[in-house]
Motif scaffolding. Structure first.
Motif, PDB file in Angstrom:
ATOM      1  N   SER A 104       0.837  -1.205   0.000  1.00  0.00           N
ATOM      2  CA  SER A 104       0.000   0.000   0.000  1.00  0.00           C
ATOM      3  C   SER A 104       0.869   1.252   0.000  1.00  0.00           C
ATOM      4  CB  SER A 104      -0.916   0.014   1.233  1.00  0.00           C
ATOM      5  OG  SER A 104      -1.528   1.269   1.407  1.00  0.00           O
ATOM      6  N   THR A 105       0.634   2.134  -0.956  1.00  0.00           N
ATOM      7  CA  THR A 105       1.366   3.402  -1.002  1.00  0.00           C
ATOM      8  C   THR A 105       0.875   4.373   0.058  1.00  0.00           C
ATOM      9  OG1 THR A 105      -0.183   4.289  -2.651  1.00  0.00           O
ATOM     10  CG2 THR A 105       1.820   3.208  -3.472  1.00  0.00           C
ATOM     11  N   THR A 106      -0.229   4.023   0.743  1.00  0.00           N
ATOM     12  CA  THR A 106      -0.782   4.909   1.773  1.00  0.00           C
ATOM     13  C   THR A 106      -0.766   4.274   3.157  1.00  0.00           C
ATOM     14  OG1 THR A 106      -3.066   4.176   1.378  1.00  0.00           O
ATOM     15  CG2 THR A 106      -2.268   6.034   0.067  1.00  0.00           C
ATOM     16  N   ASN A 107      -0.017   3.175   3.316  1.00  0.00           N
ATOM     17  CA  ASN A 107       0.158   2.541   4.625  1.00  0.00           C
ATOM     18  C   ASN A 107      -1.169   2.194   5.282  1.00  0.00           C
ATOM     19  OD1 ASN A 107       2.438   1.525   5.856  1.00  0.00           O
ATOM     20  ND2 ASN A 107       2.826   3.310   7.114  1.00  0.00           N
ATOM     21  N   LEU A 108      -2.031   1.501   4.549  1.00  0.00           N
ATOM     22  CA  LEU A 108      -3.337   1.119   5.072  1.00  0.00           C
ATOM     23  C   LEU A 108      -3.203   0.114   6.215  1.00  0.00           C
ATOM     24  CD1 LEU A 108      -5.227   0.620   1.698  1.00  0.00           C
ATOM     25  CD2 LEU A 108      -5.564   2.506   3.309  1.00  0.00           C
ATOM     26  N   TRP A 109      -4.157   0.183   7.141  1.00  0.00           N
ATOM     27  CA  TRP A 109      -4.262  -0.803   8.217  1.00  0.00           C
ATOM     28  C   TRP A 109      -4.933  -2.049   7.637  1.00  0.00           C
ATOM     29  CZ3 TRP A 109      -3.597  -0.479  13.793  1.00  0.00           C
ATOM     30  CH2 TRP A 109      -4.104  -1.580  14.486  1.00  0.00           C
ATOM     31  N   ASN A 110      -4.260  -3.197   7.743  1.00  0.00           N
ATOM     32  CA  ASN A 110      -4.858  -4.434   7.247  1.00  0.00           C
ATOM     33  C   ASN A 110      -4.592  -5.578   8.214  1.00  0.00           C
ATOM     34  OD1 ASN A 110      -2.181  -5.122   6.839  1.00  0.00           O
ATOM     35  ND2 ASN A 110      -2.298  -5.134   4.614  1.00  0.00           N
ATOM     36  N   GLY A 111      -4.875  -6.797   7.778  1.00  0.00           N
ATOM     37  CA  GLY A 111      -4.693  -7.949   8.655  1.00  0.00           C
ATOM     38  C   GLY A 111      -3.260  -8.145   9.098  1.00  0.00           C
ATOM     39  N   ASP A 112      -2.302  -7.808   8.225  1.00  0.00           N
ATOM     40  CA  ASP A 112      -0.890  -7.929   8.601  1.00  0.00           C
ATOM     41  C   ASP A 112      -0.545  -6.973   9.744  1.00  0.00           C
ATOM     42  OD1 ASP A 112      -0.434  -9.825   6.618  1.00  0.00           O
ATOM     43  OD2 ASP A 112       0.090  -8.319   5.116  1.00  0.00           O
ATOM     44  N   THR A 113      -1.102  -5.763   9.688  1.00  0.00           N
ATOM     45  CA  THR A 113      -0.877  -4.790  10.760  1.00  0.00           C
ATOM     46  C   THR A 113      -1.398  -5.334  12.078  1.00  0.00           C
ATOM     47  OG1 THR A 113      -1.347  -3.088   9.095  1.00  0.00           O
ATOM     48  CG2 THR A 113      -1.113  -2.355  11.377  1.00  0.00           C
ATOM     49  N   GLY A 138       3.329  12.210   8.985  1.00  0.00           N
ATOM     50  CA  GLY A 138       2.380  11.910   7.923  1.00  0.00           C
ATOM     51  C   GLY A 138       0.981  11.726   8.453  1.00  0.00           C
ATOM     52  N   ILE A 139       0.142  11.115   7.654  1.00  0.00           N
ATOM     53  CA  ILE A 139      -1.288  10.998   7.921  1.00  0.00           C
ATOM     54  C   ILE A 139      -1.575   9.841   8.872  1.00  0.00           C
ATOM     55  CG2 ILE A 139      -3.476  10.329   6.822  1.00  0.00           C
ATOM     56  CD1 ILE A 139      -2.454  11.964   4.358  1.00  0.00           C
ATOM     57  N   ALA A 140      -2.463  10.083   9.832  1.00  0.00           N
ATOM     58  CA  ALA A 140      -2.989   9.034  10.712  1.00  0.00           C
ATOM     59  C   ALA A 140      -4.495   9.247  10.792  1.00  0.00           C
ATOM     60  CB  ALA A 140      -2.360   9.102  12.096  1.00  0.00           C
ATOM     61  N   ARG A 141      -5.238   8.403  10.087  1.00  0.00           N
ATOM     62  CA  ARG A 141      -6.693   8.547  10.027  1.00  0.00           C
ATOM     63  C   ARG A 141      -7.378   7.238  10.389  1.00  0.00           C
ATOM     64  NH1 ARG A 141      -6.153  10.817   4.749  1.00  0.00           N
ATOM     65  NH2 ARG A 141      -6.277  13.090   4.761  1.00  0.00           N
ATOM     66  N   GLY A 142      -8.606   7.348  10.863  1.00  0.00           N
ATOM     67  CA  GLY A 142      -9.405   6.166  11.125  1.00  0.00           C
ATOM     68  C   GLY A 142      -8.690   5.225  12.069  1.00  0.00           C
ATOM     69  N   ALA A 143      -8.478   3.984  11.640  1.00  0.00           N
ATOM     70  CA  ALA A 143      -7.776   3.007  12.481  1.00  0.00           C
ATOM     71  C   ALA A 143      -6.390   3.508  12.867  1.00  0.00           C
ATOM     72  CB  ALA A 143      -7.670   1.672  11.746  1.00  0.00           C
ATOM     73  N   GLY A 144      -5.727   4.222  11.945  1.00  0.00           N
ATOM     74  CA  GLY A 144      -4.404   4.760  12.254  1.00  0.00           C
ATOM     75  C   GLY A 144      -4.435   5.763  13.383  1.00  0.00           C
ATOM     76  N   ASN A 145      -5.451   6.619  13.394  1.00  0.00           N
ATOM     77  CA  ASN A 145      -5.563   7.568  14.502  1.00  0.00           C
ATOM     78  C   ASN A 145      -6.014   6.880  15.778  1.00  0.00           C
ATOM     79  OD1 ASN A 145      -5.623  10.411  15.563  1.00  0.00           O
ATOM     80  ND2 ASN A 145      -7.741   9.820  15.935  1.00  0.00           N
ATOM     81  N   GLU A 146      -6.849   5.857  15.659  1.00  0.00           N
ATOM     82  CA  GLU A 146      -7.274   5.120  16.854  1.00  0.00           C
ATOM     83  C   GLU A 146      -6.082   4.426  17.509  1.00  0.00           C
ATOM     84  OE1 GLU A 146     -11.934   4.163  15.906  1.00  0.00           O
ATOM     85  OE2 GLU A 146     -10.424   3.082  14.754  1.00  0.00           O
ATOM     86  N   PHE A 147      -5.186   3.895  16.691  1.00  0.00           N
ATOM     87  CA  PHE A 147      -3.931   3.376  17.238  1.00  0.00           C
ATOM     88  C   PHE A 147      -3.163   4.498  17.927  1.00  0.00           C
ATOM     89  CE2 PHE A 147       0.636   2.972  16.729  1.00  0.00           C
ATOM     90  CZ  PHE A 147       0.881   1.755  17.369  1.00  0.00           C
ATOM     91  N   LEU A 148      -3.057   5.637  17.268  1.00  0.00           N
ATOM     92  CA  LEU A 148      -2.274   6.758  17.787  1.00  0.00           C
ATOM     93  C   LEU A 148      -2.774   7.223  19.145  1.00  0.00           C
ATOM     94  CD1 LEU A 148      -0.031   8.883  17.148  1.00  0.00           C
ATOM     95  CD2 LEU A 148      -1.856  10.287  16.151  1.00  0.00           C
TER      96      LEU A 148
END
Length: 291
Positions: free
Chosen positions: A44-53, A122-132
């Motif tokens: 992913s060029t946008t560092n999406l949260w997925n099952g590997d994460t 960089g960007i932290a949105r949705g699941a990324g911000n919830e992690f943050l």
């Protein structure tokens, strides 16, 4: 000049507390007392949260629960412009347990005795911000950093704890405005709200500050760090049962056919979640999904 934490580490016995495997989507490195985790979704060029994460972080947290050597964990990214992004909306087949498993992961992470620190560039949105927002301490650079919870604009609601952690950081009114509007927030505004601890002009300044902080943390007893964290948790952490209710509400919203239509429009606008204008500035683009 050599960073103070590096001086401490060079003078310390070489002790590595964790025997970590190679992860798909995460890179790790260790120095005595410090674990560094780098988000690296190579698909992913946008560092999406997925099952590997989710799998990688869950395994790391499980190992940290039994580790007495690590004092601090620093999270960063090597994907340009993206710290950790929202859930991958094209995962097939969709796992209905993803929200509850994420909530349990983040809750378990708050229970760790180790201090968790974010170095956001960089960007932290949705699941990324919830992690943050579930981490102990958050720093960010001003360039490229945007934080947000875009779920309501997609017809959903934050399902990974964003609606629980964020109000405890920035207050009820501001959390209402941010979550209900699905707008992005800059690092400068996030610092003013208390969303992050501090915003820095440059990456070098941020990492120097983190180095100085870590150099102190590695000196202190892990038991003291953990006990102090639990005290703060009792005053500020949302109950697990409330977090899990959010996961259930997220799944309810996801089942609405109108939400699937909105998600399809979002995928078109973001060029299937690629590094496009729509993905970079999702908070600004969301109203166009209703045109």
């Amino acid at each position: 000049m050599m960073p103070s934490w590096l001086t401490v580490l060079l003078l310390s016995p070489l002790v590595v507390g964790l025997d970590l495997p190679n992860y798909e989507g995460l890179l790790t490195s260790q120095k005595p007392g410090v674990l560094e985790v780098t988000f690296h979704n190579r698909h992913s060029t946008t560092n999406l949260w997925n099952g590997d994460t989710l799998f990688g972080l869950t395994d790391i947290v499980r190992r940290l629960q039994n580790d007495n050597e690590t004092k601090a964990v620093v999270f960063k990214s090597d994907v340009p412009k993206y710290f950790l992004n929202h859930l991958d909306l094209q995962i097939e087949p969709f796992d209905p347990t993803v929200a509850s498993r994420m909530i349990e992961l983040l809750y378990n992470m708050t229970n760790l005795p180790q201090v968790t620190i974010a170095a956001v560039e960089g960007i932290a949105r949705g699941a990324g911000n919830e992690f943050l927002v579930s981490l102990d301490i958050r720093f960010a650079t001003k360039a490229h950093t945007l934080l947000g919870q875009p779920e309501v604009g997609m017809g959903l609601m934050p399902g990974g704890g964003g609606g629980q952690y964020l109000p405890r950081l920035i207050g009820r009114g501001r959390a209402m405005e941010i979550i209900l509007s699905s707008k992005d927030v800059t690092a400068e505004d996030a610092e003013e709200m208390g969303w992050i601890n501090r915003a820095f002009d440059t990456s070098a300044e941020m990492h120097a500050h983190i180095d100085d902080l870590v150099s102190r943390l590695v000196l202190f007893p892990l038991g003291s760090l953990g006990a102090a964290k639990q005290s703060i948790n009792r005053a500020t952490r949302p109950p697990l049962e409330d977090l899990l209710m959010d996961a259930a509400s997220f799944l309810e919203r996801l089942a609405d056919p109108a939400v699937q239509t909105t998600i399809a429009r979002a995928l078109t606008a973001t060029r299937n979640q690629s590094d496009s204008y729509g993905e970079q500035f999702l908070g600004e683009a969301i109203p166009t999904f209703y045109g």
